[in-house]
Scaffold this motif. Structure first.
Motif, PDB file in Angstrom:
ATOM      1  N   SER A  51      -1.402 -10.320   5.487  1.00  0.00           N
ATOM      2  CA  SER A  51      -0.171 -10.368   4.712  1.00  0.00           C
ATOM      3  C   SER A  51       0.950  -9.777   5.556  1.00  0.00           C
ATOM      4  O   SER A  51       0.689  -9.038   6.516  1.00  0.00           O
ATOM      5  CB  SER A  51      -0.340  -9.557   3.421  1.00  0.00           C
ATOM      6  OG  SER A  51       0.895  -9.378   2.752  1.00  0.00           O
ATOM      7  N   ASP A  52       2.197 -10.073   5.192  1.00  0.00           N
ATOM      8  CA  ASP A  52       3.315  -9.438   5.870  1.00  0.00           C
ATOM      9  C   ASP A  52       3.613  -8.057   5.284  1.00  0.00           C
ATOM     10  O   ASP A  52       4.504  -7.354   5.771  1.00  0.00           O
ATOM     11  CB  ASP A  52       4.578 -10.316   5.830  1.00  0.00           C
ATOM     12  CG  ASP A  52       4.972 -10.747   4.427  1.00  0.00           C
ATOM     13  OD1 ASP A  52       4.227 -10.449   3.474  1.00  0.00           O
ATOM     14  OD2 ASP A  52       6.022 -11.402   4.283  1.00  0.00           O
ATOM     15  N   HIS A  53       2.857  -7.662   4.261  1.00  0.00           N
ATOM     16  CA  HIS A  53       2.959  -6.320   3.697  1.00  0.00           C
ATOM     17  C   HIS A  53       1.728  -5.512   4.093  1.00  0.00           C
ATOM     18  O   HIS A  53       0.676  -6.061   4.423  1.00  0.00           O
ATOM     19  CB  HIS A  53       3.048  -6.369   2.175  1.00  0.00           C
ATOM     20  CG  HIS A  53       4.346  -6.909   1.664  1.00  0.00           C
ATOM     21  ND1 HIS A  53       5.334  -6.112   1.134  1.00  0.00           N
ATOM     22  CD2 HIS A  53       4.815  -8.179   1.596  1.00  0.00           C
ATOM     23  CE1 HIS A  53       6.361  -6.855   0.767  1.00  0.00           C
ATOM     24  NE2 HIS A  53       6.066  -8.117   1.024  1.00  0.00           N
ATOM     25  N   ILE A  59      -5.976   0.302  -7.591  1.00  0.00           N
ATOM     26  CA  ILE A  59      -5.096  -0.463  -6.719  1.00  0.00           C
ATOM     27  C   ILE A  59      -4.403  -1.574  -7.500  1.00  0.00           C
ATOM     28  O   ILE A  59      -5.023  -2.250  -8.325  1.00  0.00           O
ATOM     29  CB  ILE A  59      -5.867  -1.050  -5.502  1.00  0.00           C
ATOM     30  CG1 ILE A  59      -4.908  -1.759  -4.544  1.00  0.00           C
ATOM     31  CG2 ILE A  59      -7.017  -1.940  -5.936  1.00  0.00           C
ATOM     32  CD1 ILE A  59      -5.543  -2.125  -3.210  1.00  0.00           C
ATOM     33  N   LEU A  60      -3.119  -1.723  -7.222  1.00  0.00           N
ATOM     34  CA  LEU A  60      -2.353  -2.861  -7.731  1.00  0.00           C
ATOM     35  C   LEU A  60      -2.284  -3.914  -6.644  1.00  0.00           C
ATOM     36  O   LEU A  60      -1.898  -3.614  -5.507  1.00  0.00           O
ATOM     37  CB  LEU A  60      -0.931  -2.435  -8.117  1.00  0.00           C
ATOM     38  CG  LEU A  60       0.046  -3.583  -8.408  1.00  0.00           C
ATOM     39  CD1 LEU A  60      -0.369  -4.361  -9.657  1.00  0.00           C
ATOM     40  CD2 LEU A  60       1.474  -3.064  -8.546  1.00  0.00           C
ATOM     41  N   LEU A  61      -2.659  -5.134  -6.990  1.00  0.00           N
ATOM     42  CA  LEU A  61      -2.538  -6.265  -6.079  1.00  0.00           C
ATOM     43  C   LEU A  61      -1.345  -7.104  -6.508  1.00  0.00           C
ATOM     44  O   LEU A  61      -1.305  -7.616  -7.621  1.00  0.00           O
ATOM     45  CB  LEU A  61      -3.807  -7.123  -6.112  1.00  0.00           C
ATOM     46  CG  LEU A  61      -5.141  -6.394  -5.874  1.00  0.00           C
ATOM     47  CD1 LEU A  61      -6.295  -7.383  -5.927  1.00  0.00           C
ATOM     48  CD2 LEU A  61      -5.131  -5.646  -4.541  1.00  0.00           C
ATOM     49  N   ASN A  62      -0.361  -7.232  -5.622  1.00  0.00           N
ATOM     50  CA  ASN A  62       0.765  -8.138  -5.854  1.00  0.00           C
ATOM     51  C   ASN A  62       0.501  -9.458  -5.149  1.00  0.00           C
ATOM     52  O   ASN A  62      -0.242  -9.515  -4.163  1.00  0.00           O
ATOM     53  CB  ASN A  62       2.066  -7.541  -5.335  1.00  0.00           C
ATOM     54  CG  ASN A  62       2.619  -6.429  -6.213  1.00  0.00           C
ATOM     55  OD1 ASN A  62       3.088  -5.407  -5.725  1.00  0.00           O
ATOM     56  ND2 ASN A  62       2.567  -6.621  -7.514  1.00  0.00           N
ATOM     57  N   GLU A  63       1.106 -10.514  -5.662  1.00  0.00           N
ATOM     58  CA  GLU A  63       0.949 -11.878  -5.134  1.00  0.00           C
ATOM     59  C   GLU A  63      -0.510 -12.326  -5.158  1.00  0.00           C
ATOM     60  O   GLU A  63      -1.075 -12.778  -4.170  1.00  0.00           O
ATOM     61  CB  GLU A  63       1.576 -12.016  -3.742  1.00  0.00           C
ATOM     62  CG  GLU A  63       3.085 -11.815  -3.766  1.00  0.00           C
ATOM     63  CD  GLU A  63       3.814 -12.373  -2.553  1.00  0.00           C
ATOM     64  OE1 GLU A  63       3.173 -13.016  -1.703  1.00  0.00           O
ATOM     65  OE2 GLU A  63       5.036 -12.160  -2.481  1.00  0.00           O
ATOM     66  N   PHE A  64      -1.093 -12.189  -6.329  1.00  0.00           N
ATOM     67  CA  PHE A  64      -2.435 -12.693  -6.619  1.00  0.00           C
ATOM     68  C   PHE A  64      -2.269 -13.611  -7.814  1.00  0.00           C
ATOM     69  O   PHE A  64      -2.000 -13.155  -8.933  1.00  0.00           O
ATOM     70  CB  PHE A  64      -3.380 -11.532  -6.940  1.00  0.00           C
ATOM     71  CG  PHE A  64      -4.831 -11.908  -7.029  1.00  0.00           C
ATOM     72  CD1 PHE A  64      -5.712 -11.554  -6.025  1.00  0.00           C
ATOM     73  CD2 PHE A  64      -5.323 -12.610  -8.124  1.00  0.00           C
ATOM     74  CE1 PHE A  64      -7.064 -11.889  -6.102  1.00  0.00           C
ATOM     75  CE2 PHE A  64      -6.661 -12.952  -8.218  1.00  0.00           C
ATOM     76  CZ  PHE A  64      -7.531 -12.595  -7.198  1.00  0.00           C
ATOM     77  N   VAL A  90      -4.813   6.215  -5.021  1.00  0.00           N
ATOM     78  CA  VAL A  90      -4.076   5.168  -5.720  1.00  0.00           C
ATOM     79  C   VAL A  90      -3.309   4.363  -4.676  1.00  0.00           C
ATOM     80  O   VAL A  90      -2.699   4.934  -3.766  1.00  0.00           O
ATOM     81  CB  VAL A  90      -3.109   5.762  -6.761  1.00  0.00           C
ATOM     82  CG1 VAL A  90      -2.489   4.661  -7.593  1.00  0.00           C
ATOM     83  CG2 VAL A  90      -3.827   6.758  -7.654  1.00  0.00           C
ATOM     84  N   ALA A  91      -3.329   3.037  -4.807  1.00  0.00           N
ATOM     85  CA  ALA A  91      -2.743   2.197  -3.763  1.00  0.00           C
ATOM     86  C   ALA A  91      -2.027   0.997  -4.361  1.00  0.00           C
ATOM     87  O   ALA A  91      -2.273   0.588  -5.504  1.00  0.00           O
ATOM     88  CB  ALA A  91      -3.832   1.718  -2.800  1.00  0.00           C
ATOM     89  N   THR A  92      -1.145   0.441  -3.559  1.00  0.00           N
ATOM     90  CA  THR A  92      -0.512  -0.838  -3.872  1.00  0.00           C
ATOM     91  C   THR A  92      -0.606  -1.726  -2.641  1.00  0.00           C
ATOM     92  O   THR A  92      -0.523  -1.244  -1.515  1.00  0.00           O
ATOM     93  CB  THR A  92       0.956  -0.647  -4.303  1.00  0.00           C
ATOM     94  OG1 THR A  92       1.476  -1.891  -4.775  1.00  0.00           O
ATOM     95  CG2 THR A  92       1.828  -0.156  -3.161  1.00  0.00           C
ATOM     96  N   TYR A  93      -0.792  -3.023  -2.879  1.00  0.00           N
ATOM     97  CA  TYR A  93      -0.984  -3.950  -1.752  1.00  0.00           C
ATOM     98  C   TYR A  93      -0.496  -5.338  -2.154  1.00  0.00           C
ATOM     99  O   TYR A  93      -1.076  -5.969  -3.039  1.00  0.00           O
ATOM    100  CB  TYR A  93      -2.466  -3.997  -1.381  1.00  0.00           C
ATOM    101  CG  TYR A  93      -2.819  -4.723  -0.099  1.00  0.00           C
ATOM    102  CD1 TYR A  93      -1.868  -4.982   0.894  1.00  0.00           C
ATOM    103  CD2 TYR A  93      -4.123  -5.148   0.131  1.00  0.00           C
ATOM    104  CE1 TYR A  93      -2.213  -5.633   2.069  1.00  0.00           C
ATOM    105  CE2 TYR A  93      -4.482  -5.796   1.304  1.00  0.00           C
ATOM    106  CZ  TYR A  93      -3.527  -6.039   2.271  1.00  0.00           C
ATOM    107  OH  TYR A  93      -3.880  -6.691   3.430  1.00  0.00           O
ATOM    108  N   ASN A  94       0.577  -5.771  -1.544  1.00  0.00           N
ATOM    109  CA  ASN A  94       0.974  -7.172  -1.662  1.00  0.00           C
ATOM    110  C   ASN A  94       0.148  -7.930  -0.633  1.00  0.00           C
ATOM    111  O   ASN A  94       0.491  -7.982   0.551  1.00  0.00           O
ATOM    112  CB  ASN A  94       2.473  -7.336  -1.391  1.00  0.00           C
ATOM    113  CG  ASN A  94       2.927  -8.777  -1.525  1.00  0.00           C
ATOM    114  OD1 ASN A  94       2.144  -9.713  -1.341  1.00  0.00           O
ATOM    115  ND2 ASN A  94       4.188  -8.984  -1.824  1.00  0.00           N
ATOM    116  N   LEU A  95      -0.953  -8.498  -1.095  1.00  0.00           N
ATOM    117  CA  LEU A  95      -1.922  -9.084  -0.171  1.00  0.00           C
ATOM    118  C   LEU A  95      -1.733 -10.582   0.047  1.00  0.00           C
ATOM    119  O   LEU A  95      -2.541 -11.211   0.741  1.00  0.00           O
ATOM    120  CB  LEU A  95      -3.351  -8.764  -0.616  1.00  0.00           C
ATOM    121  CG  LEU A  95      -3.971  -9.495  -1.804  1.00  0.00           C
ATOM    122  CD1 LEU A  95      -5.387  -8.966  -2.044  1.00  0.00           C
ATOM    123  CD2 LEU A  95      -3.168  -9.458  -3.047  1.00  0.00           C
ATOM    124  N   SER A  96      -0.686 -11.158  -0.527  1.00  0.00           N
ATOM    125  CA  SER A  96      -0.326 -12.565  -0.271  1.00  0.00           C
ATOM    126  C   SER A  96      -1.442 -13.542  -0.595  1.00  0.00           C
ATOM    127  O   SER A  96      -1.573 -14.580   0.063  1.00  0.00           O
ATOM    128  CB  SER A  96       0.127 -12.754   1.187  1.00  0.00           C
ATOM    129  OG  SER A  96       1.290 -12.019   1.456  1.00  0.00           O
TER     130      SER A  96
END
Length: 421
Positions: free
Chosen positions: A405-407, A91-96, A49-55
């Motif tokens: 990304s900066d994350h 996976i959760l993608l933030n900033e999409f 399970v993952a999280t990624y603010n991929l911008s």
């Protein structure tokens, strides 16, 4: 043949087997009993399970669809390769950016994730969940009290257009769509004891917003989602969010306070004694039951000891008895903190836990992104995708201006119960 840089879940299982063999040699009876219980109670293959603010946010509505319509966007190729190298199951993608018909998500899957990037193994996610975001939705009020109405700062969540900085959940396992709960419209004032901002120029408490504004101001800067995913015979609730950064405001600290309460929302949601006030967008009241399995995912924009968040904001989750913190690390984060210096040199936290490469002047690199499983899930291992500069894959993270990304992507491997709800 899989890339040697691809983090293998099979290798994780092999390592567990080696450790179990060693334990058997040391204490055959106790180790065998433990192994037997594990085989009986948990599914054999760990779930990543993952999280990624991929911008993958853009400055104008429709731009993300344009950028993803071919397979040639350099940033999309890079973040897709990061996902391929780590190969999460969920996976959760933030900033999409949110696109109502799901077109952007479909294009990212077909043109990038399902196509090998730089020799990495393609990854397929048959299931996806997207929903509207508060970002860019006009409030009709002067929420930042600058004398004018309009623009990102006066939206229900900061954004230059509706849906900017949205979210996506991708899964290799079925999403129980009919049981998804969203909390986009929950009003901030309806949280008991909410840290509503105070206008420091007046004597009245918590008066930054007028009564009329409080009737429209929502808690979630994007949204909060409870996305149940079926893994075998067991359901795991993916609790997804992306609280606002605790900056870009004034002495009233409206963003810092909102960040605190957005984080608190999940702390209350997983505690049945505290969740009765919560109402979802369909009118259903309450949170999870004690028997429910869950993983809290997202860029929480809060570090346990450093940065600008309200004191103990993230501790509302980290101190919860309902979950566990695997404390993922990387070798690249402490290297970066040492090389970059600046604010990093004054931080109190151990840089090996950092997940975001922010400005060296302020706030420096921080732990901002979290994967927090419930106690029912057995943690196998965890990590942050932040290679050292000597690693060929460091080209995927790089230095400012970042190619991705900066994350950094954060992942946790868990074993899931064989049975359950």
């Amino acid at each position: 043949m899989p890339s040697p840089h691809r983090l293998s879940k099979l290798a994780t299982t092999t390592v567990i087997g080696v450790l179990a063999a060693g334990a058997l040699a040391a204490s055959p009876a106790s180790a065998a009993t433990h192994a037997d219980l594990g085989d009986v109670l948990f599914q054999p293959q760990p779930l990543r399970v993952a999280t990624y603010n991929l911008s993958l946010n853009r400055g104008a509505a429709g731009q993300l669809v344009t950028d993803l319509s071919t397979g040639g966007n350099a940033q999309a190729q890079t973040v897709a390769e990061v996902i391929q190298r780590t190969d999460p199951d969920v996976i959760l993608l933030n900033e999409f950016d949110y696109v109502a018909d799901g077109r952007a998500v479909d294009l990212f899957r077909s043109n990038y994730l399902q196509v090998s990037q730089h020799g990495a193994t393609p990854v397929t996610y048959p299931y996806a969940f997207v929903a509207p975001s508060n970002t860019g939705v006009p409030s009709g009020f002067d929420l930042n009290n600058d004398g004018t109405v309009g623009g990102g700062d006066d939206a229900l969540g900061f954004g230059l257009f509706e849906g900017q900085y949205g979210m996506v959940v991708l899964s290799k396992y079925p999403i129980r769509t009919d049981h998804v709960r969203t909390f986009q419209k929950f009003l901030w004032k309806n949280m008991p004891g909410a840290l509503l901002p105070d206008d420091p120029s007046t004597a009245a408490p918590a008066d930054w917003f007028t009564p009329a504004e409080l009737d429209v101001v929502r808690l979630s800067s994007k949204s909060h989602w409870d996305v149940p995913i079926r893994v075998g015979k067991h359901t795991i609730h993916v609790l997804a969010a992306h609280p606002t950064p605790p900056t870009f405001d004034g002495p009233e600290d409206r963003n810092g306070r909102r960040n605190h309460d957005e984080i608190r929302f999940w702390a209350d949601y997983i505690a049945p004694s505290k969740s009765r006030y919560i109402v979802d967008d369909a009118g259903r009241r309450g949170g999870l039951r004690l028997t429910d399995s869950f993983v809290i995912l997202g860029d929480q924009n809060a570090d346990p000891v450093d940065g600008d968040s309200v004191d103990a904001a993230i501790d509302q989750l980290l101190d919860s008895r309902r979950l566990q913190d695997p404390r993922p690390t990387s070798a690249g984060a402490p290297e970066a903190a040492g090389l970059q210096g600046g604010a990093n040199a004054t931080h109190l936290g151990n840089p090996k836990y950092d997940t975001a490469d922010f400005a060296d002047t302020a706030p420096g690199n921080l732990r901002a992104d979290y994967v927090l499983p419930s106690l029912a899930l057995r943690v196998v291992r965890s990590g942050v995708f932040w290679p050292t500069q000597s690693d060929p894959l460091s080209r995927l993270t790089g230095v400012f201006p970042f190619p991705s990304s900066d994350h950094r992507l954060v992942w946790v491997d868990v074993r899931v119960p064989r049975f359950g709800q």
